[in-house]
Design a protein around this motif. Structure first.
Motif, PDB file in Angstrom:
ATOM      1  N   SER A  83      -0.620  11.277 -12.396  1.00 31.60           N
ATOM      2  CA  SER A  83      -0.005   9.538 -11.884  1.00 31.60           C
ATOM      3  C   SER A  83      -0.508   9.803 -10.021  1.00 31.60           C
ATOM      4  CB  SER A  83       1.175   9.142 -11.917  1.00 31.60           C
ATOM      5  OG  SER A  83       1.552   8.292 -10.760  1.00 31.60           O
ATOM      6  N   LEU A  84      -0.914   8.920  -9.857  1.00 27.82           N
ATOM      7  CA  LEU A  84      -1.513   9.393  -7.922  1.00 27.82           C
ATOM      8  C   LEU A  84      -1.057   7.654  -7.265  1.00 27.82           C
ATOM      9  CD1 LEU A  84      -3.534  10.731  -6.538  1.00 27.82           C
ATOM     10  CD2 LEU A  84      -5.599   8.532  -7.207  1.00 27.82           C
ATOM     11  N   ASN A  85      -0.438   8.268  -6.337  1.00 27.53           N
ATOM     12  CA  ASN A  85       0.086   7.493  -5.445  1.00 27.53           C
ATOM     13  C   ASN A  85      -0.728   7.787  -3.820  1.00 27.53           C
ATOM     14  OD1 ASN A  85       2.708   9.999  -6.688  1.00 27.53           O
ATOM     15  ND2 ASN A  85       3.339   8.199  -6.564  1.00 27.53           N
ATOM     16  N   ALA A  86      -1.799   8.266  -3.509  1.00 26.59           N
ATOM     17  CA  ALA A  86      -2.132   7.868  -2.190  1.00 26.59           C
ATOM     18  C   ALA A  86      -3.896   8.892  -2.356  1.00 26.59           C
ATOM     19  CB  ALA A  86      -1.471   8.937  -0.936  1.00 26.59           C
ATOM     20  N   LEU A  87      -4.792   8.682  -2.116  1.00 29.63           N
ATOM     21  CA  LEU A  87      -6.143   9.077  -1.741  1.00 29.63           C
ATOM     22  C   LEU A  87      -5.787   9.000  -0.107  1.00 29.63           C
ATOM     23  CD1 LEU A  87      -8.631  10.162  -2.318  1.00 29.63           C
ATOM     24  CD2 LEU A  87      -9.369   7.449  -3.346  1.00 29.63           C
ATOM     25  N   VAL A  88      -6.332  10.000   0.162  1.00 29.16           N
ATOM     26  CA  VAL A  88      -7.332  10.267   1.332  1.00 29.16           C
ATOM     27  C   VAL A  88      -9.023  10.310   1.377  1.00 29.16           C
ATOM     28  CG1 VAL A  88      -6.555  10.808   3.614  1.00 29.16           C
ATOM     29  CG2 VAL A  88      -4.693  10.956   1.961  1.00 29.16           C
ATOM     30  N   SER A 133      -0.039   4.089 -11.590  1.00 25.87           N
ATOM     31  CA  SER A 133       0.681   4.651 -10.512  1.00 25.87           C
ATOM     32  C   SER A 133       1.985   4.408 -10.818  1.00 25.87           C
ATOM     33  CB  SER A 133       0.506   5.091  -9.214  1.00 25.87           C
ATOM     34  OG  SER A 133       1.692   5.543  -9.289  1.00 25.87           O
ATOM     35  N   TYR A 134       2.811   4.899 -11.482  1.00 26.20           N
ATOM     36  CA  TYR A 134       4.007   4.318 -11.565  1.00 26.20           C
ATOM     37  C   TYR A 134       4.938   3.898 -10.213  1.00 26.20           C
ATOM     38  CZ  TYR A 134       5.500   9.205  -9.167  1.00 26.20           C
ATOM     39  OH  TYR A 134       5.566   9.971  -9.326  1.00 26.20           O
ATOM     40  N   SER A 135       4.354   4.349  -9.003  1.00 22.55           N
ATOM     41  CA  SER A 135       4.943   4.193  -7.709  1.00 22.55           C
ATOM     42  C   SER A 135       4.679   2.623  -7.083  1.00 22.55           C
ATOM     43  CB  SER A 135       4.500   4.903  -6.873  1.00 22.55           C
ATOM     44  OG  SER A 135       4.521   5.000  -5.266  1.00 22.55           O
ATOM     45  N   PRO A 136       6.263   2.309  -6.375  1.00 19.06           N
ATOM     46  CA  PRO A 136       5.743   1.254  -5.787  1.00 19.06           C
ATOM     47  C   PRO A 136       5.017   0.576  -4.224  1.00 19.06           C
ATOM     48  CG  PRO A 136       7.917   1.637  -5.177  1.00 19.06           C
ATOM     49  CD  PRO A 136       7.311   2.765  -6.306  1.00 19.06           C
ATOM     50  N   ASP A 137       4.549   2.251  -3.848  1.00 25.39           N
ATOM     51  CA  ASP A 137       4.180   1.736  -2.699  1.00 25.39           C
ATOM     52  C   ASP A 137       2.968   2.777  -2.468  1.00 25.39           C
ATOM     53  OD1 ASP A 137       3.457   2.311  -0.013  1.00 25.39           O
ATOM     54  OD2 ASP A 137       5.994   3.850   0.638  1.00 25.39           O
ATOM     55  N   ARG A 138       2.051   2.769  -2.926  1.00 26.19           N
ATOM     56  CA  ARG A 138       0.525   3.156  -3.259  1.00 26.19           C
ATOM     57  C   ARG A 138      -0.034   3.133  -2.515  1.00 26.19           C
ATOM     58  NH1 ARG A 138      -0.166  -0.352  -8.581  1.00 26.19           N
ATOM     59  NH2 ARG A 138       0.868  -1.323  -6.359  1.00 26.19           N
ATOM     60  N   ARG A 139      -0.927   3.671  -2.042  1.00 18.73           N
ATOM     61  CA  ARG A 139      -2.050   3.971  -0.364  1.00 18.73           C
ATOM     62  C   ARG A 139      -3.373   4.980  -0.599  1.00 18.73           C
ATOM     63  NH1 ARG A 139       2.635   4.284   4.353  1.00 18.73           N
ATOM     64  NH2 ARG A 139       4.323   3.527   3.077  1.00 18.73           N
ATOM     65  N   LEU A 140      -4.110   4.221  -0.020  1.00 17.93           N
ATOM     66  CA  LEU A 140      -5.285   4.489  -0.152  1.00 17.93           C
ATOM     67  C   LEU A 140      -6.050   4.266   1.580  1.00 17.93           C
ATOM     68  CD1 LEU A 140      -8.589   3.599  -2.835  1.00 17.93           C
ATOM     69  CD2 LEU A 140      -8.961   4.022  -0.098  1.00 17.93           C
ATOM     70  N   VAL A 141      -6.394   5.457   2.104  1.00 16.29           N
ATOM     71  CA  VAL A 141      -6.371   5.441   3.511  1.00 16.29           C
ATOM     72  C   VAL A 141      -8.104   6.092   3.790  1.00 16.29           C
ATOM     73  CG1 VAL A 141      -5.432   6.805   5.860  1.00 16.29           C
ATOM     74  CG2 VAL A 141      -4.067   6.422   3.388  1.00 16.29           C
ATOM     75  N   ILE A 142      -8.543   6.101   4.947  1.00 18.27           N
ATOM     76  CA  ILE A 142      -9.832   6.270   5.253  1.00 18.27           C
ATOM     77  C   ILE A 142     -10.254   6.686   5.854  1.00 18.27           C
ATOM     78  CG2 ILE A 142     -12.060   5.560   5.432  1.00 18.27           C
ATOM     79  CD1 ILE A 142     -12.170   3.912   2.851  1.00 18.27           C
ATOM     80  N   VAL A 267       0.229   7.548   5.363  1.00 19.88           N
ATOM     81  CA  VAL A 267      -0.169   8.584   3.408  1.00 19.88           C
ATOM     82  C   VAL A 267       1.586   8.201   3.195  1.00 19.88           C
ATOM     83  CG1 VAL A 267      -0.440   9.752   1.608  1.00 19.88           C
ATOM     84  CG2 VAL A 267      -1.397   9.779   3.370  1.00 19.88           C
ATOM     85  N   ALA A 268       2.595   8.245   3.753  1.00 17.23           N
ATOM     86  CA  ALA A 268       4.099   8.149   3.577  1.00 17.23           C
ATOM     87  C   ALA A 268       5.043   7.981   4.263  1.00 17.23           C
ATOM     88  CB  ALA A 268       4.190  10.098   3.659  1.00 17.23           C
ATOM     89  N   ASP A 269       5.091   7.094   5.409  1.00 19.66           N
ATOM     90  CA  ASP A 269       5.939   6.195   5.964  1.00 19.66           C
ATOM     91  C   ASP A 269       6.229   5.378   5.546  1.00 19.66           C
ATOM     92  OD1 ASP A 269       6.783   8.977   7.004  1.00 19.66           O
ATOM     93  OD2 ASP A 269       6.120   8.676   8.548  1.00 19.66           O
ATOM     94  N   PRO A 270       7.450   4.578   5.658  1.00 20.27           N
ATOM     95  CA  PRO A 270       7.603   3.188   5.570  1.00 20.27           C
ATOM     96  C   PRO A 270       6.801   2.377   6.711  1.00 20.27           C
ATOM     97  CG  PRO A 270       9.551   4.240   5.352  1.00 20.27           C
ATOM     98  CD  PRO A 270       8.501   4.796   6.016  1.00 20.27           C
TER      99      PRO A 270
END
Length: 320
Positions: A83-88, A133-142, A267-270
């Motif tokens: 499952s994918l939570n973040a893409l950098v 993804s099951y995660s409520p907090d998904r991020r795509l960072v460029i 990517v990870a912090d609230p």
């Protein structure tokens, strides 16, 4: 903020520089890192050298300068069942000394293909994976850069980026065309133009998809990483003097390690949950420096240009 081992992040260009140290920082936080790289052996060696536990990463092949390779990578990732939570989107090439443009297998100028079109295609294809993804907090960072912005001190050095009316993209971007504005080839400008496109892409992703998907789209400038391998194609003297200049004259110097920590935080912090934001730590970067949302360059906040760039890029990568 520790994350469970089954949170997965893909980082392009993770075999060196900021990408490697972001991988290290996220692995330390308990993430599983997919190191998406061209040189698998180099990535393996680098991961071991920075002390990443062997179960904290998987190395997978991607060449962002080839659209076919990007598509294959997406299929290979899906075959892992993760499952994918973040893409950098971090990988970039910078070739300031070349006289003639290099070309991708599709015939497109290589700097813009690797830095922009490859990531544009990857981001669009992987939206589906992030969405599922099951995660409520998904991020795509460029990753961004100060050089995209002539309003900033670091962006005032010529040549300045200028996408024009995207004439180069509109006319197919193949030989003899090598620049987004359709003008004469200029390798440093090609790099800066590609970074403006990266930020426009992030803003368009936010505008189109944040509301319906809840995915957080952001960009950042982690500081002047003067010793990054990004400069490996520059004059040896530049490679030697630039870090010293940033350390002792401008005060803008940031280590690869600190830049990697900053990427990991976004990517990870609230506190980095604001979609559409471009994060910066300012030009005088102190260890305790606080991040803030910075205004992007006039070109990078031109929504009309962003929309047109999106349509033309989608066409070039076969998504239209």
């Amino acid at each position: 903020m520790a994350q469970e081992r089954n949170s997965t992040v893909i980082i392009t260009g993770a075999s060196s520089g900021v990408g490697l140290y972001a991988a290290k920082a996220l692995a330390k936080r308990g993430w599983h890192v997919i190191m998406a790289c061209r040189d698998l052996e180099k990535a393996q060696k680098a991961a071991q050298e920075v002390g990443m536990p062997s179960d904290s990463y998987t190395i997978m092949y991607i060449d962002l300068g080839s659209l076919e390779s990007v598509r294959k990578f997406v299929n290979d990732f899906r075959a892992t069942g993760k499952s994918l939570n973040a893409l950098v989107c971090n990988a970039a090439i910078y070739m300031p000394l070349i006289k003639e443009p290099l070309r991708s297998p599709e015939g497109y100028e290589l700097t813009v293909t690797t830095n922009h079109l490859g990531h544009f295609l990857l981001s669009n294809l992987m939206l589906e994976d992030l969405r599922k993804s099951y995660s409520p907090d998904r991020r795509l960072v460029i990753l961004g850069t100060v050089t995209h912005n002539p309003d900033e001190l670091g962006g005032k050095i010529p040549p300045q980026p200028d996408l024009g009316n995207l004439e180069g993209l509109a006319s197919g971007f193949k030989d003899p065309i090598s620049m987004i504005d359709g003008k004469k080839f200029e390798p440093v400008k090609a790099y800066k133009d590609s970074k403006v496109c990266n930020i426009l892409t992030m803003r368009e992703l936010h505008r189109r998809y944040h509301q319906p998907t809840g995915i957080i789209f952001t960009s950042l400038y982690p500081g002047c990483v003067a010793e990054t391998p990004l400069f490996r194609n520059h004059y040896p003297l530049f490679q030697k003097l630039f870090p010293l200049f940033q350390k002792y004259i401008t005060g803008g110097y940031v280590s690869q390690e600190l830049a990697g920590e900053r990427v990991a935080a976004v990517v990870a912090d609230p506190e980095y949950k604001q979609s559409g934001a471009y994060w910066s730590w300012g030009n005088r970067q102190k260890k305790e420096g606080k991040s803030f949302v910075q205004k992007v360059s006039p070109q990078a906040r031109d929504d009309e240009k962003g929309e047109r760039m999106w349509e033309l890029s989608a066409n070039l990568v076969g998504l239209a």
